[in-house]
Design a protein around this motif. Structure first.
Motif, PDB file in Angstrom:
ATOM      1  N   ARG A   1      17.129  79.255  38.596  1.00 48.15           N
ATOM      2  CA  ARG A   1      16.696  80.210  39.624  1.00 48.15           C
ATOM      3  C   ARG A   1      17.873  80.591  40.522  1.00 48.15           C
ATOM      4  O   ARG A   1      17.988  81.736  40.936  1.00 48.15           O
ATOM      5  CB  ARG A   1      15.558  79.628  40.480  1.00 48.15           C
ATOM      6  CG  ARG A   1      14.218  79.582  39.776  1.00 48.15           C
ATOM      7  CD  ARG A   1      13.786  80.927  39.231  1.00 48.15           C
ATOM      8  NE  ARG A   1      13.638  81.951  40.234  1.00 48.15           N
ATOM      9  CZ  ARG A   1      12.500  82.354  40.750  1.00 48.15           C
ATOM     10  NH1 ARG A   1      11.386  81.827  40.354  1.00 48.15           N
ATOM     11  NH2 ARG A   1      12.460  83.308  41.648  1.00 48.15           N
ATOM     12  N   VAL A   2      18.716  79.636  40.826  1.00 45.71           N
ATOM     13  CA  VAL A   2      19.894  79.936  41.649  1.00 45.71           C
ATOM     14  C   VAL A   2      20.796  80.926  40.896  1.00 45.71           C
ATOM     15  O   VAL A   2      21.317  81.881  41.467  1.00 45.71           O
ATOM     16  CB  VAL A   2      20.667  78.642  42.005  1.00 45.71           C
ATOM     17  CG1 VAL A   2      22.037  78.953  42.579  1.00 45.71           C
ATOM     18  CG2 VAL A   2      19.858  77.798  42.999  1.00 45.71           C
ATOM     19  N   ALA A   3      20.929  80.696  39.589  1.00 47.26           N
ATOM     20  CA  ALA A   3      21.775  81.589  38.785  1.00 47.26           C
ATOM     21  C   ALA A   3      21.229  83.016  38.795  1.00 47.26           C
ATOM     22  O   ALA A   3      21.984  83.980  38.978  1.00 47.26           O
ATOM     23  CB  ALA A   3      21.887  81.062  37.357  1.00 47.26           C
ATOM     24  N   THR A   4      19.920  83.166  38.642  1.00 49.98           N
ATOM     25  CA  THR A   4      19.360  84.525  38.605  1.00 49.98           C
ATOM     26  C   THR A   4      19.395  85.154  39.994  1.00 49.98           C
ATOM     27  O   THR A   4      19.657  86.331  40.149  1.00 49.98           O
ATOM     28  CB  THR A   4      17.908  84.537  38.067  1.00 49.98           C
ATOM     29  OG1 THR A   4      17.086  83.748  38.923  1.00 49.98           O
ATOM     30  CG2 THR A   4      17.827  83.986  36.675  1.00 49.98           C
ATOM     31  N   MET A   5      19.173  84.322  40.989  1.00 51.05           N
ATOM     32  CA  MET A   5      19.161  84.795  42.378  1.00 51.05           C
ATOM     33  C   MET A   5      20.525  85.327  42.808  1.00 51.05           C
ATOM     34  O   MET A   5      20.618  86.266  43.596  1.00 51.05           O
ATOM     35  CB  MET A   5      18.780  83.574  43.222  1.00 51.05           C
ATOM     36  CG  MET A   5      18.835  83.680  44.690  1.00 51.05           C
ATOM     37  SD  MET A   5      18.585  81.981  45.284  1.00 51.05           S
ATOM     38  CE  MET A   5      17.386  82.215  46.505  1.00 51.05           C
ATOM     39  N   THR A   6      21.579  84.734  42.278  1.00 49.41           N
ATOM     40  CA  THR A   6      22.919  85.115  42.719  1.00 49.41           C
ATOM     41  C   THR A   6      23.631  86.008  41.702  1.00 49.41           C
ATOM     42  O   THR A   6      24.810  86.298  41.853  1.00 49.41           O
ATOM     43  CB  THR A   6      23.787  83.858  42.948  1.00 49.41           C
ATOM     44  OG1 THR A   6      23.800  83.086  41.741  1.00 49.41           O
ATOM     45  CG2 THR A   6      23.233  83.007  44.074  1.00 49.41           C
ATOM     46  N   GLY A   7      22.909  86.433  40.661  1.00 55.22           N
ATOM     47  CA  GLY A   7      23.514  87.306  39.663  1.00 55.22           C
ATOM     48  C   GLY A   7      24.660  86.635  38.914  1.00 55.22           C
ATOM     49  O   GLY A   7      25.629  87.292  38.521  1.00 55.22           O
TER      50      GLY A   7
END
Ligand code: GLU
Length: 391
Positions: free
Chosen positions: A162-168
């Motif tokens: 989720r952090v990866a998707t949230m931060t692109g």
């Protein structure tokens, strides 16, 4: 977007998830030499211009070791107390280790709601982006001290995704004690084959990860595959690799064996898909013909083009944009709460500060947070009856 693995320094932004067992030894506590070595790897990637975010487990394990707690399973309140003690120590170690290479660490503790609720999601994302902008390395963990069973991730694999998707981010690396995905558990099945590249997470791949019951014996492969679905679906590649060697990132760059999961789209389209796929919009903005044309050309929605604001939404909520014909033409994340949006409706962006008393965003919906809905892309001749009824 590449569809094959590339050297780590070719990625723009990498999220690295580190499992507890790599960082913490039950009897001796934090593995300082290992931490120093991975911080050196991080510094080397940063020197090549790669943004790095770390999702570090280990709070509970470290707290247990500091408190010398019993060896059996912990009750919820015991693990929360362990996390409270362990997290403060974990953060200090990260900060000290990174500062050896002149890198500043910033701690972020997230709960499930921080990534599920859009407003909190946007706020958390803004803080992380600011940390990256000032050159700090975010050290992220779940806020285990306040998260109870119903509202927690419980595993840092999915949190990291989720952090990866949230931060692109364009790459997520899951480091643990297993070097990748096998067709069957390698310690049980001598015929188990190692999978180097996974282009698509099919039901067969999911089956290889096993169910929750076998999670422990498979090194938590289930949550890793779940993480892969979240990350690759949003255009972020994923690597599962062993973190057992002292410099695991360097080892991956030098060709150490790992499983690579191909991204399935680009971060931007996936993010927009997420916006378009939100449940019920919390409100509506009715816009004029000029704004409709501007949106069609990929511009942001400015207050000047808005005629009416309907509903009671908060900044960050998904809202619908309706054109002069009353048809939904776009969806996006509100840049303002409904009340403030009403006050600046029809006004120039330069007037916002005077009206609201604070310098808000220039756009009612920023173009990065906006997606045109399907019907708006169809020529008028294919308007459905429903569209006419709305008009
Ligand atoms: N948040 C937990 C901790 O820091 C770890 C969860 C996980 O490793 O998946 O102790």
């Amino acid at each position: 977007m590449t569809s094959s693995p590339k050297a780590l320094d070719q990625y723009r932004r990498i999220v690295i998830k580190i499992g507890s067992a790599l960082l913490v030894d039950r009897s001796s506590g934090l593995k300082k030499a290992w931490l120093d070595a991975i911080c050196d790897d991080i510094a080397a990637l940063r020197a090549k211009g790669v943004d790095i975010l770390v999702v570090s487990s280990g709070a509970i394990a470290l707290g247990r070791s500091v408190l010398d707690m019993h060896a059996g399973a912990l009750k919820l309140e015991e693990s929360q107390a362990s996390a409270a003690v362990g997290q403060i120590s974990l953060a200090r170690h990260w900060s000290e280790s990174l500062s050896r290479t002149s890198i500043v660490a910033g701690q972020i503790l997230l709960t499930l709601a921080d990534t599920e609720e859009r407003r909190r999601y946007l706020n958390a994302r803004a803080t992380i982006h600011q940390l990256l902008k000032i050159g700090a390395v975010p050290i992220i963990n779940e806020n285990d001290t306040v998260a109870t069973t119903e509202i927690r991730y419980g595993d840092n694999d999915r949190l990291a995704a989720r952090v990866a998707t949230m931060t692109g981010a364009d790459l997520l690396i899951l480091l643990s004690d297993i070097d990748g995905l096998y067709t069957a558990p390698p310690h049980l099945d001598p015929d188990a084959r190692f999978l180097e590249e996974i282009s698509d997470i099919t039901p067969e791949i999911e089956a290889m990860a096993g169910g929750a019951a076998s999670e422990f014996s498979r090194g938590g492969m289930r949550t890793k595959i779940d993480a892969g679905k979240i990350a690759t679906g949003a255009g972020c590649a994923m690597i599962i690799a062993s973190g057992k060697s002292a410099n695991p990132l360097k080892s991956i760059s030098e060709g150490a064996r790992c499983s690579w999961f191909a991204p399935s789209g680009t971060p931007v389209t996936a993010r927009k898909t997420w916006i378009a796929g939100q449940l019920q919009p919390a409100g509506e903005l009715h816009v004029d013909a000029g704004a409709e044309t501007a949106l069609g050309a990929g511009k942001s929605l400015l207050p000047a083009g808005v005629r009416e604001v309907k509903g009671n939404f908060s900044r960050g909520d998904t809202i619908a944009v309706l054109g002069p014909q009353g048809r939904e033409i776009a969806r996006g994340l509100a840049g303002y709460d409904a009340e403030d949006a009403r006050r600046i409706t029809g006004r120039k962006s330069s007037e916002i500060e005077d009206i609201l008393g604070y310098a808000g965003r220039a756009a009612m919906i920023h173009r990065d947070d906006l997606v045109l809905t399907e019907t708006s892309r169809k020529p008028p001749s294919v308007s459905t009856k429903k569209d006419t009824a709305h008009a």
